[in-house]
Enzyme design. Structure first.
Site, short mmCIF file in Angstrom:
data_model
loop_
_atom_site.label_atom_id
_atom_site.label_comp_id
_atom_site.label_asym_id
_atom_site.label_seq_id
_atom_site.Cartn_x
_atom_site.Cartn_y
_atom_site.Cartn_z
N ASP A 11 28.41 5.99 14.76
CA ASP A 11 26.69 6.02 14.28
C ASP A 11 26.18 6.98 15.54
O ASP A 11 26.72 7.18 16.44
CB ASP A 11 26.32 4.46 14.47
CG ASP A 11 24.79 4.31 14.20
OD1 ASP A 11 24.29 5.16 13.44
OD2 ASP A 11 24.10 3.60 15.07
N ALA A 13 21.97 6.82 16.63
CA ALA A 13 20.83 6.12 17.43
C ALA A 13 21.49 4.67 17.77
O ALA A 13 21.96 4.00 16.95
CB ALA A 13 19.69 6.10 16.78
N LYS A 53 16.57 5.18 5.64
CA LYS A 53 14.97 4.84 6.16
C LYS A 53 14.27 4.42 5.01
O LYS A 53 13.32 3.53 5.20
CB LYS A 53 14.41 6.16 6.90
CG LYS A 53 15.04 6.58 8.35
CD LYS A 53 15.64 5.37 9.09
CE LYS A 53 16.68 5.59 10.08
NZ LYS A 53 17.44 4.60 10.70
#
Length: 270
Positions: A11, A13, A53
């Site tokens: 991944d 962040a 998102k």
């Protein structure tokens, strides 16, 4: 060489860059405020972390406390058009901000070098859309982090997490012979689900990421008791998602890889 790990899929962040996963969380708060003058907390913004998102915003709207605020202000629950409006506010804010959170987390560069020395390929994927990744990837490269491949959450028609598709796209791009020879590493539950759905070993990160939710500076000055409480909270969520292993950060991955290699050699599979 057959029964060993050939690739890790990381991944972004909270795993390889942006200790504490602050770039997206702060922007969600700002986007809700900018689009509709609705307040959400950082803690609320963290709850669905790991999803794409747009899906993240949708999930935030379904949180009981956020839905109650929305109902009080607008007399109805959040609609798809509302999500589109928040997403439209989110994107330019995130694109502008993500470069500020592009430095690799402590230990990442050395760990990547050690993995590559063992012939392990480095894949990656993110809940960020491509427009954000196109800013983040070169910025991280300037700091020395360059995975062999990356996939954004909106790249694939099938979708993003918790589905397996981004992880499997890495398998294809890297030419890995078996998903059992791959490890998916993530700091949030949807990314662990992604790895499990792809048939991979999964490793959760309990301190560097979203569930721990502290900046590097705050972590450095935190009491041992506070660290232990936060670590346990994060680890319990990652284990509940099905993680095979949970460690503090990517700096601890090499020992896990050695353990998985021993299990593979004995015929075990994820």
């Amino acid at each position: 060489m057959m029964n060993r790990i050939h690739a890790v899929i990381l991944d972004w962040a909270g795993t390889t860059v942006d200790f504490g996963s602050f770039a997206p969380t702060q922007i969600f708060v700002e986007a809700f405020r900018q689009a509709f003058d609705v307040e959400i907390t950082l803690a609320e913004a963290r709850v669905p972390m790991g999803l794409g998102k747009w899906q993240h915003i949708e999930a935030l709207g379904k949180l009981p406390a956020v839905d109650a605020r929305w109902q009080a202000k607008f007399g109805r629950s959040m609609s798809a058009a509302d999500i589109d409006a928040i997403y439209a506010a989110f994107m330019p804010l995130q694109i502008a901000k993500v470069v500020d959170f592009s430095s690799p987390i402590a230990g990442v560069i050395d760990t990547i070098a050690a993995l590559r020395a063992e012939g392990i390929k480095i894949g990656s994927c993110s809940g960020y859309p491509r427009a954000v990744m196109e800013r983040l990837v070169p910025a991280a490269a300037e700091h020395g982090y360059r995975p062999d491949h990356w996939v954004a959450t909106d790249d694939l028609a099938a979708g993003g997490r918790p589905g397996p598709w981004m992880a499997l796209q890495n398998v294809i791009a890297l030419g890995i012979d078996a998903v059992a020879h791959c490890v998916k590493v993530d700091d949030a539950a949807p990314g662990i689900s992604e790895g499990l759905n792809a048939g991979m070993w999964t490793v959760g990160l309990a301190v560097s990421g979203n569930e721990f939710g502290a900046t590097w500076d705050a972590y450095q000055t935190m009491s041992k008791e506070d660290v232990a409480v936060r670590r346990e909270h994060a680890a319990s969520k990652l284990y509940a998602a099905g993680a095979h292993y949970v460690v503090d950060s990517l700096a601890d991955l090499s020992g896990v890889i050695a353990h998985i290699n021993a299990r593979l050699a004995q015929g075990e599979r994820p």
